[in-house]
Design an enzyme around this catalytic site. Structure first.
Site, PDB file in Angstrom:
ATOM      1  N   GLU A  16       0.816  -1.209   0.000  1.00  0.00           N
ATOM      2  CA  GLU A  16       0.000   0.000   0.000  1.00  0.00           C
ATOM      3  C   GLU A  16       0.855   1.268   0.000  1.00  0.00           C
ATOM      4  O   GLU A  16       0.521   2.259  -0.650  1.00  0.00           O
ATOM      5  CB  GLU A  16      -0.919   0.041   1.233  1.00  0.00           C
ATOM      6  CG  GLU A  16      -1.980  -1.046   1.301  1.00  0.00           C
ATOM      7  CD  GLU A  16      -1.495  -2.314   1.987  1.00  0.00           C
ATOM      8  OE1 GLU A  16      -0.266  -2.570   2.021  1.00  0.00           O
ATOM      9  OE2 GLU A  16      -2.336  -3.066   2.491  1.00  0.00           O
ATOM     10  N   GLY A 447      23.843  -7.369 -23.156  1.00  0.00           N
ATOM     11  CA  GLY A 447      22.873  -8.471 -23.241  1.00  0.00           C
ATOM     12  C   GLY A 447      21.460  -8.041 -23.528  1.00  0.00           C
ATOM     13  O   GLY A 447      20.864  -8.438 -24.517  1.00  0.00           O
ATOM     14  N   CYS A 531      10.323  -2.479  -4.384  1.00  0.00           N
ATOM     15  CA  CYS A 531      10.334  -3.759  -3.689  1.00  0.00           C
ATOM     16  C   CYS A 531      10.809  -4.847  -4.646  1.00  0.00           C
ATOM     17  O   CYS A 531      10.619  -4.737  -5.852  1.00  0.00           O
ATOM     18  CB  CYS A 531       8.933  -4.118  -3.209  1.00  0.00           C
ATOM     19  SG  CYS A 531       8.232  -2.897  -2.100  1.00  0.00           S
ATOM     20  N   CYS A 658      28.846  -5.108 -12.470  1.00  0.00           N
ATOM     21  CA  CYS A 658      28.477  -3.709 -12.325  1.00  0.00           C
ATOM     22  C   CYS A 658      28.065  -3.427 -10.895  1.00  0.00           C
ATOM     23  O   CYS A 658      28.223  -4.276 -10.028  1.00  0.00           O
ATOM     24  CB  CYS A 658      27.350  -3.359 -13.287  1.00  0.00           C
ATOM     25  SG  CYS A 658      25.941  -4.448 -13.180  1.00  0.00           S
ATOM     26  N   HIS A 709      22.644   4.181 -17.223  1.00  0.00           N
ATOM     27  CA  HIS A 709      21.602   4.535 -16.254  1.00  0.00           C
ATOM     28  C   HIS A 709      20.980   5.887 -16.550  1.00  0.00           C
ATOM     29  O   HIS A 709      20.030   6.299 -15.906  1.00  0.00           O
ATOM     30  CB  HIS A 709      22.165   4.503 -14.830  1.00  0.00           C
ATOM     31  CG  HIS A 709      22.687   3.145 -14.476  1.00  0.00           C
ATOM     32  ND1 HIS A 709      24.008   2.811 -14.652  1.00  0.00           N
ATOM     33  CD2 HIS A 709      22.069   2.029 -14.035  1.00  0.00           C
ATOM     34  CE1 HIS A 709      24.182   1.541 -14.297  1.00  0.00           C
ATOM     35  NE2 HIS A 709      23.024   1.053 -13.926  1.00  0.00           N
TER      36      HIS A 709
HETATM   37  N1  GLN Z   1      22.927  -9.421 -19.229  1.00  0.00           N
HETATM   38  C1  GLN Z   1      22.212  -8.573 -18.319  1.00  0.00           C
HETATM   39  C2  GLN Z   1      21.563  -7.437 -19.078  1.00  0.00           C
HETATM   40  O1  GLN Z   1      22.122  -7.023 -20.067  1.00  0.00           O
HETATM   41  C3  GLN Z   1      23.135  -8.009 -17.271  1.00  0.00           C
HETATM   42  C4  GLN Z   1      22.388  -7.167 -16.283  1.00  0.00           C
HETATM   43  C5  GLN Z   1      23.203  -6.683 -15.115  1.00  0.00           C
HETATM   44  O2  GLN Z   1      24.391  -6.646 -15.137  1.00  0.00           O
HETATM   45  N2  GLN Z   1      22.570  -6.291 -14.060  1.00  0.00           N
HETATM   46  O3  GLN Z   1      20.520  -6.950 -18.701  1.00  0.00           O
HETATM   47 ZN    ZN Z   2      25.425  -4.689 -15.405  1.00  0.00          ZN
END
Ligand code: GLN
Ligand code: ZN
Length: 773
Positions: A16, A447, A531, A658, A709
């Site tokens: 909620e 990926g 979450c 990462c 990002h």
């Molecule tokens: N292979 C994943 C992607 O490309 C790697 C994601 C990650 O490192 N968190 O989404």
């Molecule tokens: Zn990554």
């Protein structure tokens, strides 16, 4: 004997608070409506704890975003850049609070959010306090008082919870040079004392001060700070009973310090570091002190039913030494880290009654705590509650759903050669150079590609049965082919299939492996309104059939270029799941490692020549104490090597990492012996490259050249100069060109623009290199 709780999940059993906060941020509900939802959750939580028979119920464990941010708010540690929000028109505490958590971009304001990082070794993220040299503190928020009074109105005299002053300072960051944040203690303490005095005046009997920093390696200065803080507090508020809570590990060398502090009760975590118990019970100083010992016997961070027999042994031992009035029963840590309520899991096909009977979520854990407190002072051996618990524990110990001889035998039979590729890297590199025929500075991506609503809809419709498997596969194949043509058009050297079939990089594999279950409502707060619903590893892990071969083989069959196979590594699968507590994490990880190894070998058989095994979570598994790092890194690296080493020399193994800094574990990263690592560096490229100055990383490496990002498109020049910088410490033949993570959270247009620039930069660099020779 008293039972108490350290904290309770606060997002609400139906999330909620998540929904209300997001609506508030979107301007769809107002402040009062948000506060109303928050109040309801607090009331329900208190009621639930009262009903369960918990004696000391916490307050101020609730938070609209994060308890560390609440503490910054409480003591007025509001960084300068936010002052304009208070000074300006919108003189609203909530706006300020959320601006600190999330940043603001409106009405001509553009203020960055505060940094966020992991709360110890959990998956919860807190907002990092920012301190300046002449940092002033003054009481800013009354939240702790208001919540205490609110509960009092409802007839519950709570135990207010605060992040302790030393832990609070240590969790923060100095934003300028010339001081150490621990030096701020003398400025900070008067604010704490002021609040404690007021709570005392308003009738609080107990206050819980959380000092989990006591399970970390502390400097002599930090130890002195703890001593000084608690001496001052006890002098200033002698009538208030302080429960000092430690958790997430053993006290070890901080035990003497912790037991000597002038507090009324000390809480210890017996699920991690039960060796603290004998040490305390044989400490004359503690035994003679009259202090209460709170035993954290119920795991606050996992989903397994407590083993009453084991817990009662601890409790009885403590009672025998200290007497019943000096022992309390509690969860190991706040229950914030466990899902809300197992009773909400109603789908028996997903979670069978047998498996469900092994589990306890936060609400069930409350009952365990109060039951243990009762059982400990009775003759429980024939008590039905005790018996039922032992039946469940025994069923889990022996169930054939969990224990598979073939899996255990296979792990036991692992030989040292199973961790080794056939030849050393330098030889493999030569062979791969000939076979794969990749150019200098090969380019690739990590990926995933943008996950559009259409793609998400496909997966949802398959799950709902709206789309047949056949139709679904055709549609995913179309997406793959589209992305292959697009990558070829951009001129990328090693392609990926795009991961359109995956919801999440761990869940996807968990769903295909045996030994995993999933919940429908098992949400745990990760940060703010976010979450996660971690998979649960309950049994021996096996791979009933290939998991990704179908898609990778299809993709490779549809391109002349190399297409990279894409897997999640064993440590990351472990780290992002709820794990078994009946065997070491290492054993579970090796089981997963073998399953991934089989997949790697099958991919190779299917003609895949480049295979990536992602391990973004390897660093976050690091133990809290430095002394335990080596052992962890050894088995974590081994688990990766086990998953990767089943292939021929000519098959190129990649890994990807990462989310963190790697400088302090660079030798372990090298020990993973992946042929290629792609690694996040673009936000701190200088820092990672520093590590290369001291340690020459032996294998091929693609330091991420731009930050995925952000939607911002990097220029060709920027990327090129980052690559040039990398070339100062990385030999040209080892350097790859790639973004710093998967692209699934991005949109297609910015992805295309960024990759286009990335390829141009790689081409320019290649031309220059060729011209030189
Ligand atoms: N292979 C994943 C992607 O490309 C790697 C994601 C990650 O490192 N968190 O989404
Ligand atoms: Zn990554």
């Amino acid at each position: 004997m008293l039972s108490h709780n350290l904290g309770y999940p606060r997002v609400g059993s139906q999330r909620e608070l998540k929904k209300a906060s997001e609506q508030f941020w979107a301007g769809k509900i107002n402040r009062d409506e948000l506060q109303k939802v928050a109040r309801q959750i607090r009331h329900r939580n208190w009621e639930a704890q009262k009903e369960a028979g918990i004696d000391l119920i916490p307050s101020n464990d609730f938070s609209l975003y994060d308890q560390v941010l609440d503490t910054s708010f409480l003591v007025g540690a509001i960084p300068q850049r936010y002052h304009q929000i208070v000074d300006g028109k919108s003189n609203n505490e909530l706006d300020l609070y959320f601006a600190m958590a999330r940043g603001v971009q409106r009405d001509g304001l553009d203020i960055k959010a505060m940094e966020m990082t992991k709360w110890f070794d959990t998956n919860y993220h807190y907002i990092v306090p920012e301190f300046v040299k002449d940092q002033k503190f003054s009481r800013y928020s009354d939240k702790v008082i208001l919540e205490f009074e609110d509960a009092k109105q409802k007839g519950i005299l709570t135990k207010p919870v605060l992040v302790g002053p030393v832990t609070y300072l240590l969790l923060g960051k100095e934003k300028e040079g010339g001081f150490n944040r621990i030096d701020l203690l003398d400025n900070l303490l008067p604010v704490y004392i002021d609040i404690l005095k007021e709570l005392n005046k308003r009738g609080a009997e107990w206050v819980q001060l959380d000092e989990p920093c006591l399970v970390l390696d502390l400097t002599p200065g930090e130890k002195l700070a703890i001593e000084s803080a608690y001496a001052q507090i006890s002098e200033a508020v002698p009538d208030l009973r302080i429960l000092l809570a430690t958790y997430f590990g053993a006290l070890e060398d901080n035990l003497v310090l912790a037991t000597a502090l002038p507090v009324s009760a000390l809480h210890i975590d017996l699920t991690r570091g039960s060796e603290t118990l004998p040490a305390i019970l044989t400490s004359e100083a503690f035994v003679n002190s009259g202090k209460i010992l709170s035993l954290g016997v119920v795991d606050g961070r996992n989903i397994w039913k407590n083993d009453y027999k084991k817990s009662l042994k601890f409790i009885e031992w403590a009672i025998a030494v200290l007497g019943v009035s000096r022992v309390m029963v509690a969860p190991s840590s706040s229950l914030l880290h466990s899902p809300h309520d197992l009773d909400l899991e109603k789908n028996e096909e997903v979670l069978t009654p047998e498996i469900k009977n092994w589990m306890a979520f936060a609400k069930q854990k409350l009952n365990e705590i109060s039951t243990l407190a009762k059982l400990a002072v009775t003759d429980y051996s024939t008590c039905p509650l005790f018996e039922a618990n032992q039946v469940a524990v025994e069923s889990r110990r022996t169930s054939t759903l969990i224990h598979k001889a073939a899996v255990k035998d296979r792990v036991a039979a692992i030989r040292s050669t199973d961790f080794e590729r056939i030849s050393v890297f330098s030889e493999r590199q030569q062979i791969q150079l000939e076979k794969l025929k990749l150019p200098l500075f090969p380019s690739t991506t990590i990926g995933s590609f943008p996950q559009t609503d259409d793609v998400r809809q496909l997966r949802a419709n398959l799950k709902k049965g709206i789309l047949s498997l056949e139709e679904y596969e055709i549609r995913i194949e179309e997406e793959i082919v589209k992305s292959l043509r697009w990558q070829e058009g951009l001129g990328i050297d090693v392609l990926v299939h795009g991961e359109f079939e995956r919801n999440d990089m761990v869940e996807y594999f968990g769903e295909s492996l045996s030994g995993f279950v999933f919940t429908q409502n098992g949400w745990v707060q990760s940060y703010g309104s976010r979450c996660v619903k971690p998979p649960i590893i309950y049994g021996d892990v096996e791979r009933p059939q290939p998991m990704t071969v179908r898609w990778s083989a299809f993709a490779q069959a549809n391109s002349e270029k190399l297409v990279k196979g894409m897997l999640t590594g064993p440590v990351t699968i472990l780290q992002w799941s709820f794990v078994r507590d009946d065997q070491p994490r290492k054993d579970t990880t090796f089981q997963i490692g073998l399953a991934i190894r089989d997949e790697v070998v099958d991919l190779e058989k299917a003609g895949i020549k480049v295979i990536q095994i992602d391990e973004p979570a390897i660093r976050e598994g690091l133990p809290l104490r430095k002394s335990a790092w080596k052992a962890y890194l050894k088995w974590a690296v081994d688990a990766f090597r086990l998953s990767a080493a089943g292939v021929a020399d000519q098959t190129q193994i990649h890994t990807h990492m990462c989310y963190s800094e790697f400088n302090d574990i660079i030798d372990s990263i090298a020990a993973m012996d992946a042929d290629v690592i792609t690694i996040e560096t673009s936000r701190s490229q200088m820092e990672l490259l520093d590590a290369f100055a001291d340690f020459s990383y032996p294998n091929e490496i693609g330091p991420g050249v731009y930050d995925i990002h952000s939607p911002r498109v990097p220029t060709v020049d920027e990327i090129k100069s980052l690559l040039e910088k990398a070339l100062q410490v990385i030999p040209a033949r080892n350097l790859w060109v790639n973004p710093d993570c998967g692209l699934k959270t991005r949109k297609w247009p910015e992805t295309e623009a960024a990759l286009r620039n990335m390829i141009s930069a790689a081409n320019l660099l290649r031309e220059e290199a060729l011209a030189e020779h």
